[in-house]
Write a protein that holds these residues in place. Sequence first.
Motif, PDB file in Angstrom:
ATOM      1  N   LEU A 165       4.440   6.238   5.410  1.00 56.73           N
ATOM      2  CA  LEU A 165       3.335   5.306   5.127  1.00 56.73           C
ATOM      3  C   LEU A 165       3.186   4.282   6.241  1.00 56.73           C
ATOM      4  O   LEU A 165       2.081   3.927   6.640  1.00 56.73           O
ATOM      5  CB  LEU A 165       3.568   4.610   3.781  1.00 56.73           C
TER       6      LEU A 165
ATOM      7  N   ILE B  51      -8.173  -3.771   7.991  1.00 58.45           N
ATOM      8  CA  ILE B  51      -8.641  -4.456   6.776  1.00 58.45           C
ATOM      9  C   ILE B  51      -9.536  -5.616   7.220  1.00 58.45           C
ATOM     10  O   ILE B  51      -9.141  -6.402   8.092  1.00 58.45           O
ATOM     11  CB  ILE B  51      -7.451  -4.992   5.939  1.00 58.45           C
TER      12      ILE B  51
ATOM     13  N   GLY C  86      -1.655  -3.397   2.223  1.00 56.94           N
ATOM     14  CA  GLY C  86      -2.296  -4.701   2.215  1.00 56.94           C
ATOM     15  C   GLY C  86      -1.308  -5.767   1.748  1.00 56.94           C
ATOM     16  O   GLY C  86      -0.093  -5.592   1.819  1.00 56.94           O
TER      17      GLY C  86
ATOM     18  N   HIS D 103      -5.172  -8.451  -3.422  1.00 54.80           N
ATOM     19  CA  HIS D 103      -5.811  -7.135  -3.336  1.00 54.80           C
ATOM     20  C   HIS D 103      -4.827  -6.040  -2.930  1.00 54.80           C
ATOM     21  O   HIS D 103      -5.239  -4.920  -2.633  1.00 54.80           O
ATOM     22  CB  HIS D 103      -6.985  -7.176  -2.351  1.00 54.80           C
TER      23      HIS D 103
ATOM     24  N   CYS E 141      -2.770  -2.959  -2.716  1.00 56.34           N
ATOM     25  CA  CYS E 141      -3.193  -1.675  -3.289  1.00 56.34           C
ATOM     26  C   CYS E 141      -2.770  -1.507  -4.749  1.00 56.34           C
ATOM     27  O   CYS E 141      -1.596  -1.554  -5.080  1.00 56.34           O
ATOM     28  CB  CYS E 141      -2.608  -0.533  -2.461  1.00 56.34           C
TER      29      CYS E 141
HETATM   30  C1  HEM Z   1      -1.316   6.228   1.062  1.00 55.10           C
HETATM   31  C2  HEM Z   1      -2.282   5.915   0.248  1.00 55.10           C
HETATM   32  C3  HEM Z   1      -2.924   4.558   0.139  1.00 55.10           C
HETATM   33  C4  HEM Z   1      -2.975   3.518   1.041  1.00 55.10           C
HETATM   34  C5  HEM Z   1      -2.358   3.445   2.415  1.00 55.10           C
HETATM   35  C6  HEM Z   1      -3.745   2.458   0.417  1.00 55.10           C
HETATM   36  C7  HEM Z   1      -4.000   1.226   1.012  1.00 55.10           C
HETATM   37  C8  HEM Z   1      -4.693   0.192   0.412  1.00 55.10           C
HETATM   38  C9  HEM Z   1      -4.949  -1.086   1.026  1.00 55.10           C
HETATM   39  C10 HEM Z   1      -4.519  -1.501   2.430  1.00 55.10           C
HETATM   40  C11 HEM Z   1      -5.642  -1.838   0.134  1.00 55.10           C
HETATM   41  C12 HEM Z   1      -6.095  -3.300   0.326  1.00 55.10           C
HETATM   42  C13 HEM Z   1      -7.480  -3.363   0.900  1.00 55.10           C
HETATM   43  C14 HEM Z   1      -7.924  -4.794   1.149  1.00 55.10           C
HETATM   44  O1  HEM Z   1      -7.161  -5.736   0.973  1.00 55.10           O
HETATM   45  O2  HEM Z   1      -9.097  -4.967   1.564  1.00 55.10           O
HETATM   46  C15 HEM Z   1      -5.842  -1.038  -1.043  1.00 55.10           C
HETATM   47  C16 HEM Z   1      -6.515  -1.441  -2.167  1.00 55.10           C
HETATM   48  C17 HEM Z   1      -6.712  -0.650  -3.263  1.00 55.10           C
HETATM   49  N1  HEM Z   1      -6.191   0.613  -3.479  1.00 55.10           N
HETATM   50 FE1  HEM Z   1      -5.062   1.688  -2.212  1.00 55.10          FE
HETATM   51  N2  HEM Z   1      -4.138   2.853  -0.823  1.00 55.10           N
HETATM   52  C18 HEM Z   1      -3.650   4.126  -1.040  1.00 55.10           C
HETATM   53  C19 HEM Z   1      -3.797   4.902  -2.166  1.00 55.10           C
HETATM   54  C20 HEM Z   1      -4.417   4.474  -3.309  1.00 55.10           C
HETATM   55  C21 HEM Z   1      -4.483   5.251  -4.519  1.00 55.10           C
HETATM   56  C22 HEM Z   1      -3.848   6.630  -4.725  1.00 55.10           C
HETATM   57  C23 HEM Z   1      -5.198   4.505  -5.401  1.00 55.10           C
HETATM   58  C24 HEM Z   1      -5.582   4.818  -6.820  1.00 55.10           C
HETATM   59  C25 HEM Z   1      -5.808   5.996  -7.302  1.00 55.10           C
HETATM   60  C26 HEM Z   1      -5.578   3.252  -4.749  1.00 55.10           C
HETATM   61  C27 HEM Z   1      -6.300   2.247  -5.329  1.00 55.10           C
HETATM   62  C28 HEM Z   1      -6.603   1.045  -4.718  1.00 55.10           C
HETATM   63  C29 HEM Z   1      -7.437   0.014  -5.339  1.00 55.10           C
HETATM   64  C30 HEM Z   1      -8.110   0.080  -6.708  1.00 55.10           C
HETATM   65  C31 HEM Z   1      -7.509  -1.044  -4.418  1.00 55.10           C
HETATM   66  C32 HEM Z   1      -8.255  -2.371  -4.582  1.00 55.10           C
HETATM   67  C33 HEM Z   1      -7.311  -3.390  -5.152  1.00 55.10           C
HETATM   68  C34 HEM Z   1      -7.929  -4.776  -5.297  1.00 55.10           C
HETATM   69  O3  HEM Z   1      -8.884  -5.121  -4.594  1.00 55.10           O
HETATM   70  O4  HEM Z   1      -7.397  -5.540  -6.125  1.00 55.10           O
HETATM   71  N3  HEM Z   1      -5.074   3.275  -3.474  1.00 55.10           N
HETATM   72  N4  HEM Z   1      -5.241   0.202  -0.843  1.00 55.10           N
END
Ligand code: HEM
Length: 367
Positions: free
Chosen positions: A253, A262, A313, A317, A319
């Motif tokens: 990762l 971001i 992140g 927010h 993840c």
């Molecule tokens: C290796 C896989 C993943 C990575 C590297 C990743 C990375 C991230 C990052 C960096 C953010 C923050 C974005 C920001 O602050 O603008 C984020 C937010 C989020 N991720 Fe992931 N993600 C991954 C997989 C997933 C999976 C599998 C799901 C759900 C099925 C998911 C659901 C979400 C959601 C709902 C947010 C928004 C959270 C919020 O704003 O409170 N992500 N992700």
Amino acid sequence: MLLGGRLAVPIRRVPRLGWVSADPRIAREVLTDHRSFTLVAEGGVGHLWAQVLGEWVLDLFDGPGHLDLRTRARDLFTEATAARLVSGAWARRLAAARTDLASGAPVDAADLGRVLVGRMLASLLGLGDLDDRRARTLFATGERLAATALGSAADTTLTPAAVAGAKAIVDDLTRGVPDAWRDAPPETLLGRCRELGLGLRETTGLAALLMVAGTETAASAMARTVALLHDTGEQHRLLAEPARLPDAVREGLRVTTPAPVIGRSVRRDVTVAGRRLRAGERILLLTWTANTAPGGFDLDRPYLPDNRRLWFGAGRHLCLGAALAQAEVGAMLETMTAAGRPWTVQHRRPARRALIPTYRELSVRLT
Ligand code: HEM
């Protein structure tokens, strides 16, 4: 160039893009300073999605509704629920992949990743059990939706055509949500959303978000970690010490950092690393550059306090699907190592025009 190059100064202003930083401490400072930075104004993903899903998501993304959603959704993806989701949606497909691998047949790990993520999406959206062909189609649809964000680094205002296209995809993908939200048993994700008190609109919005956030990111991390273990030779150590699996997942990762940048919008004047950022400006945090600066994939890499889980992140927010993503990458690596034999890469082809760097094809075979 922007992603690859190390920046000599920790934060600087780049024409057209705004402020840019590849420093992990600055990234964390910005991501946890919710009073000074927001993702719902121009420059953040919230602004992008409000145009597609409607103004109401602004509250869900960054207002009081966000806190409420995160509080309710806290136990949506714990380690235990993530393990259950992965085994429920993937056990049969992974068993077939293990059999193929053990027989010495070539397996396209990139395609397998897409099929698995498509199956997970179907399970999260209440669409049932899909065969490989339909799982690929569902993955590709999620990819098209995420592509709405392509080119948004410099501008998060979408053209009317992009908004209409993304809306049609969301409507299509979330067609099954109302029925599942009403009738699904509480052990399913949509059933749990209902039990947690999330309304239909919030559940639909969350479903669309999961689709966008958890599709390419997870598939990219899975395939690229398989390639990294091969290319660095670290697969031999993992095969000898299967208990190192969590280290392999964490390094995978970190080195892939599938959300490489971001963005945030400056909400009020603030000083960061001695520079004065003004309300209304934008900042891009180059998380891939920040996370890969300490060096290449290494199972023995000590804990990096500055980088911790920056690939997911930071701040409010952070993840939501982090536990699920880790379980997904872990399940892929368990499948690769199940027979106790190393793999060779037969062919590989990078994906073109992908939002997130990944492989179109990664054909592997156990030796
Ligand atoms: C290796 C896989 C993943 C990575 C590297 C990743 C990375 C991230 C990052 C960096 C953010 C923050 C974005 C920001 O602050 O603008 C984020 C937010 C989020 N991720 Fe992931 N993600 C991954 C997989 C997933 C999976 C599998 C799901 C759900 C099925 C998911 C659901 C979400 C959601 C709902 C947010 C928004 C959270 C919020 O704003 O409170 N992500 N992700």
